[in-house]
Design a protein around this motif. Structure first.
Motif, PDB file in Angstrom:
ATOM      1  N   VAL A 124      31.043  -8.546  73.867  1.00  0.00           N
ATOM      2  CA  VAL A 124      30.313  -7.460  74.232  1.00  0.00           C
ATOM      3  C   VAL A 124      29.278  -7.294  73.244  1.00  0.00           C
ATOM      4  CG1 VAL A 124      30.558  -4.948  74.578  1.00  0.00           C
ATOM      5  CG2 VAL A 124      32.126  -6.591  75.778  1.00  0.00           C
ATOM      6  N   ALA A 125      29.387  -7.455  71.877  1.00  0.00           N
ATOM      7  CA  ALA A 125      28.645  -7.174  70.777  1.00  0.00           C
ATOM      8  C   ALA A 125      27.319  -7.959  71.106  1.00  0.00           C
ATOM      9  CB  ALA A 125      29.153  -7.464  69.490  1.00  0.00           C
ATOM     10  N   VAL A 126      27.332  -9.194  71.488  1.00  0.00           N
ATOM     11  CA  VAL A 126      26.218 -10.206  71.826  1.00  0.00           C
ATOM     12  C   VAL A 126      25.632  -9.673  73.250  1.00  0.00           C
ATOM     13  CG1 VAL A 126      25.667 -12.312  72.494  1.00  0.00           C
ATOM     14  CG2 VAL A 126      27.232 -12.007  70.683  1.00  0.00           C
ATOM     15  N   LEU A 127      26.401  -9.217  74.371  1.00  0.00           N
ATOM     16  CA  LEU A 127      25.846  -8.757  75.568  1.00  0.00           C
ATOM     17  C   LEU A 127      25.162  -7.630  75.527  1.00  0.00           C
ATOM     18  CD1 LEU A 127      28.502  -9.885  77.981  1.00  0.00           C
ATOM     19  CD2 LEU A 127      26.312 -11.142  77.498  1.00  0.00           C
ATOM     20  N   MET A 128      25.296  -6.720  74.344  1.00  0.00           N
ATOM     21  CA  MET A 128      24.839  -5.470  74.160  1.00  0.00           C
ATOM     22  C   MET A 128      23.461  -5.340  73.713  1.00  0.00           C
ATOM     23  SD  MET A 128      27.451  -2.772  72.867  1.00  0.00           S
ATOM     24  CE  MET A 128      26.734  -1.560  72.725  1.00  0.00           C
ATOM     25  N   LYS A 129      23.272  -6.728  72.963  1.00  0.00           N
ATOM     26  CA  LYS A 129      21.688  -7.080  72.799  1.00  0.00           C
ATOM     27  C   LYS A 129      20.808  -7.378  74.014  1.00  0.00           C
ATOM     28  CE  LYS A 129      23.123  -8.997  68.272  1.00  0.00           C
ATOM     29  NZ  LYS A 129      23.116 -10.293  67.574  1.00  0.00           N
ATOM     30  N   HIS A 130      21.288  -7.612  75.337  1.00  0.00           N
ATOM     31  CA  HIS A 130      20.696  -7.759  76.235  1.00  0.00           C
ATOM     32  C   HIS A 130      20.944  -6.611  77.470  1.00  0.00           C
ATOM     33  CE1 HIS A 130      19.981 -11.651  74.507  1.00  0.00           C
ATOM     34  NE2 HIS A 130      21.545 -11.874  74.357  1.00  0.00           N
ATOM     35  N   ASP A 131      20.327  -7.140  78.867  1.00  0.00           N
ATOM     36  CA  ASP A 131      20.289  -6.003  79.818  1.00  0.00           C
ATOM     37  C   ASP A 131      21.817  -5.749  80.263  1.00  0.00           C
ATOM     38  OD1 ASP A 131      20.346  -5.431  82.854  1.00  0.00           O
ATOM     39  OD2 ASP A 131      18.373  -4.708  82.036  1.00  0.00           O
ATOM     40  N   LEU A 132      22.231  -4.538  80.373  1.00  0.00           N
ATOM     41  CA  LEU A 132      23.786  -4.296  80.749  1.00  0.00           C
ATOM     42  C   LEU A 132      24.192  -4.853  82.057  1.00  0.00           C
ATOM     43  CD1 LEU A 132      26.036  -2.092  79.867  1.00  0.00           C
ATOM     44  CD2 LEU A 132      24.871  -0.324  81.730  1.00  0.00           C
ATOM     45  N   PHE A 133      23.302  -5.489  82.858  1.00  0.00           N
ATOM     46  CA  PHE A 133      23.937  -6.188  83.897  1.00  0.00           C
ATOM     47  C   PHE A 133      24.809  -7.427  83.730  1.00  0.00           C
ATOM     48  CE2 PHE A 133      22.661 -10.027  86.500  1.00  0.00           C
ATOM     49  CZ  PHE A 133      23.222  -9.686  87.709  1.00  0.00           C
ATOM     50  N   TRP A 134      24.289  -8.025  82.648  1.00  0.00           N
ATOM     51  CA  TRP A 134      25.169  -9.377  82.197  1.00  0.00           C
ATOM     52  C   TRP A 134      26.649  -8.740  81.651  1.00  0.00           C
ATOM     53  CZ3 TRP A 134      23.186 -13.366  84.143  1.00  0.00           C
ATOM     54  CH2 TRP A 134      21.673 -13.321  84.129  1.00  0.00           C
ATOM     55  N   MET A 135      26.784  -7.806  81.171  1.00  0.00           N
ATOM     56  CA  MET A 135      28.188  -7.217  80.761  1.00  0.00           C
ATOM     57  C   MET A 135      28.901  -6.853  82.012  1.00  0.00           C
ATOM     58  SD  MET A 135      29.172  -4.218  78.270  1.00  0.00           S
ATOM     59  CE  MET A 135      29.314  -3.017  79.181  1.00  0.00           C
ATOM     60  N   ILE A 136      28.181  -6.226  82.986  1.00  0.00           N
ATOM     61  CA  ILE A 136      28.942  -5.559  84.130  1.00  0.00           C
ATOM     62  C   ILE A 136      29.320  -6.752  85.006  1.00  0.00           C
ATOM     63  CG2 ILE A 136      28.721  -4.382  86.237  1.00  0.00           C
ATOM     64  CD1 ILE A 136      26.718  -2.319  84.472  1.00  0.00           C
ATOM     65  N   SER A 137      28.461  -7.611  85.085  1.00  0.00           N
ATOM     66  CA  SER A 137      28.691  -8.977  85.883  1.00  0.00           C
ATOM     67  C   SER A 137      29.678  -9.754  85.493  1.00  0.00           C
ATOM     68  CB  SER A 137      27.387  -9.767  85.915  1.00  0.00           C
ATOM     69  OG  SER A 137      26.325  -9.141  86.546  1.00  0.00           O
ATOM     70  N   LEU A 138      29.757  -9.920  83.972  1.00  0.00           N
ATOM     71  CA  LEU A 138      30.914 -10.707  83.465  1.00  0.00           C
ATOM     72  C   LEU A 138      32.476  -9.852  83.892  1.00  0.00           C
ATOM     73  CD1 LEU A 138      32.174 -13.116  81.934  1.00  0.00           C
ATOM     74  CD2 LEU A 138      31.709 -11.786  79.735  1.00  0.00           C
ATOM     75  N   PHE A 139      32.571  -8.710  83.770  1.00  0.00           N
ATOM     76  CA  PHE A 139      33.591  -7.878  83.803  1.00  0.00           C
ATOM     77  C   PHE A 139      34.129  -8.140  85.467  1.00  0.00           C
ATOM     78  CE2 PHE A 139      32.959  -4.536  80.163  1.00  0.00           C
ATOM     79  CZ  PHE A 139      33.491  -5.641  79.252  1.00  0.00           C
ATOM     80  N   ALA A 140      33.038  -7.688  86.239  1.00  0.00           N
ATOM     81  CA  ALA A 140      33.363  -7.863  87.650  1.00  0.00           C
ATOM     82  C   ALA A 140      33.773  -9.451  88.018  1.00  0.00           C
ATOM     83  CB  ALA A 140      32.256  -7.369  88.509  1.00  0.00           C
ATOM     84  N   LEU A 141      33.124 -10.180  87.778  1.00  0.00           N
ATOM     85  CA  LEU A 141      33.665 -11.594  87.848  1.00  0.00           C
ATOM     86  C   LEU A 141      34.877 -11.981  87.500  1.00  0.00           C
ATOM     87  CD1 LEU A 141      30.297 -13.481  87.417  1.00  0.00           C
ATOM     88  CD2 LEU A 141      31.368 -13.150  89.591  1.00  0.00           C
ATOM     89  N   LEU A 142      35.192 -11.551  86.123  1.00  0.00           N
ATOM     90  CA  LEU A 142      36.469 -11.806  85.746  1.00  0.00           C
ATOM     91  C   LEU A 142      37.771 -11.021  86.454  1.00  0.00           C
ATOM     92  CD1 LEU A 142      35.927 -11.560  81.777  1.00  0.00           C
ATOM     93  CD2 LEU A 142      36.611 -13.657  82.994  1.00  0.00           C
ATOM     94  N   ALA A 143      37.448  -9.837  86.716  1.00  0.00           N
ATOM     95  CA  ALA A 143      38.266  -8.942  87.805  1.00  0.00           C
ATOM     96  C   ALA A 143      38.631  -9.770  89.147  1.00  0.00           C
ATOM     97  CB  ALA A 143      37.996  -7.628  87.816  1.00  0.00           C
ATOM     98  N   LEU A 144      37.376 -10.357  89.631  1.00  0.00           N
ATOM     99  CA  LEU A 144      37.361 -10.853  90.962  1.00  0.00           C
ATOM    100  C   LEU A 144      38.544 -12.223  90.795  1.00  0.00           C
ATOM    101  CD1 LEU A 144      36.638 -11.200  93.771  1.00  0.00           C
ATOM    102  CD2 LEU A 144      34.581 -12.570  93.032  1.00  0.00           C
ATOM    103  N   GLY A 145      38.163 -12.909  89.757  1.00  0.00           N
ATOM    104  CA  GLY A 145      39.076 -14.066  89.580  1.00  0.00           C
ATOM    105  C   GLY A 145      40.462 -13.813  89.324  1.00  0.00           C
ATOM    106  N   GLY A 146      40.704 -12.657  88.656  1.00  0.00           N
ATOM    107  CA  GLY A 146      42.375 -12.332  88.542  1.00  0.00           C
ATOM    108  C   GLY A 146      42.703 -11.966  89.776  1.00  0.00           C
ATOM    109  N   SER A 147      42.044 -11.284  90.631  1.00  0.00           N
ATOM    110  CA  SER A 147      42.552 -10.663  91.857  1.00  0.00           C
ATOM    111  C   SER A 147      42.998 -12.104  92.703  1.00  0.00           C
ATOM    112  CB  SER A 147      41.670  -9.756  92.614  1.00  0.00           C
ATOM    113  OG  SER A 147      40.539 -10.479  92.898  1.00  0.00           O
TER     114      SER A 147
END
Length: 396
Positions: A363-386
């Protein structure tokens, strides 16, 4: 065991994950303060959390084997001592040295070694003490709640202690460890040692057999645990940083704000622990619902511009994680024999620590870029978990 003894046993067992969680999560709200005091970057401050978890990842399976072979208490007691020593070293370095960062990491590594031998062993110990599935499931819910209560208290306690002296949270670890150590020594009954210790060769064969029979759902539970902890600690790191840098909340006020959404985790975990009982199918679907809630809530970050709305998003994220974790714990404890319970739950704990270790620096690395990338990563991981829960966990 009468009810009073049972209550004190549960309190004692709950003290271990509570203290281990405080020892890690307590530092998250004060990482921005540490960056200023130590003159380090966000990535470097995230390492204070990460090294603790990385060490634990590799040592937890070893601790699980030792606990199965020699006894749970014989592993937990020295682990708590090492945890206290690690906190003391980090505190002394911060107090006495002009450039303490490296020695702080050394202290945190020792704390990680202690965590590897303490917190994961609690899960199989519950199964040993409470052989009835229903009792074990309820106790696991309480233990998971204590873990999450630690996360609720940690931002408040960490902020309060740091308001006195910024490195005081390090010195609190030896005190907490001592309290838990004394409780384990005097309140947990001596384990039975009637059977001969299992040889390493026999143990390997047992693990191989368990893996062959349960590989499909075990791997799913392991990965889901890592995903949930990655989202939780990544989100905590993001929230702590953004509340201070963007919305100017600092100190105890920020700690209180961080604690509000974390409270939803504690409540959800406690209620879930009471509901799941010993029905494996219920455990599966509760886990599924929790992960779906988690993934859906993180998408709300795309529309958040105010701190209150940010906290509401995290409240629902915490709710989903709090629903899922006790069910995953119970799936392991209720589905495996006592002989291999220690090592399997230890591998599960190691996977969770991978999530803890990876969340803040990523997250420290992703915060240097657009918020979209962090949100997308979290959402994709949750989708994979489900998907893993739905497809791979088949209680029948």
């Amino acid at each position: 065991m009468n009810q009073t003894e049972k209550n004190w046993t549960i309190i004692t067992l709950a003290s271990v994950p509570l203290i281990m969680t405080l020892g890690n999560s307590m530092l998250i709200p004060i990482l921005p303060l540490m960056e200023k005091q130590l003159h380090i970057s966000k990535f470097q401050s995230s390492l204070i959390i990460t090294v603790y978890s990385v060490v634990a990842i590799f040592l937890i399976p070893i601790a699980g084997f030792l606990s199965d072979r020699y006894g749970r208490k014989k592993v937990i007691i020295p682990a708590l001592i090492v945890t206290g020593i690690g906190g003391f070293i980090a505190g002394i370095a911060s107090w006495k040295l002009s450039e303490p960062f490296v020695l702080i990491l050394v202290g945190r590594i020792l704390q990680g070694i202690g965590a590897a031998g303490a917190m994961p062993i609690v899960f199989p110990l519950i199964g040993d003490i409470f052989p009835r599935d229903e009792e074990a499931s309820a106790t696991l819910g309480t233990i998971e709640t204590s873990n999450i209560v630690g996360k609720v208290l940690s931002p408040i306690l960490g902020s309060l202690l740091a308001a006195v002296i910024w490195f005081l949270p390090f010195f609190s670890i030896p005190l907490f460890s001592l309290i838990s150590l004394l409780m384990i020594i005097f309140l947990i009954k001596k384990e039975q040692t009637e059977d001969e210790p299992i040889s390493l060769a026999t143990y390997k064969k047992m693990i191989k057999d368990v893996y062959a029979e349960h590989r499909r759902w075990l791997m799913a539970v392991f990965f889901i645990g890592a995903i949930l902890m990655f989202i939780l600690f990544g989100f905590l790191f993001y929230l702590s940083t953004i509340l201070e840098e963007k919305f100017n909340f600092e100190g105890v006020v920020k700690g209180l704000l961080l604690a509000i959404p974390l409270l939803s985790l504690a409540i959800a975990a406690y209620v879930t622990g009471k509901l799941i009982k010993d029905d494996l199918r219920v455990m599966k679907w509760i886990s599924f619902v929790g992960i779906v809630i988690t993934g859906s809530s993180v998408l709300g970050l795309s529309f958040v511009e105010r701190p209150l709305l940010l906290l509401v998003v995290f409240l629902f994220t915490g709710l989903g994680i709090g629903i899922s974790l006790p069910s995953l714990d119970a799936l392991l404890t209720n589905s495996l024999s006592k002989d291999v319970r220690g090592i399997v739950t230890s591998i599960y704990s190691a996977m969770r620590f991978i999530g803890v270790a990876a969340g803040p620096p990523v997250v420290a690395v992703l915060m240097k870029h657009d918020l979209f990338w962090m949100i997308s990563l979290f959402a994709l991981l949750a989708l994979g978990g489900s998907i893993l829960v739905f497809k791979q966990i088949q209680p029948s």
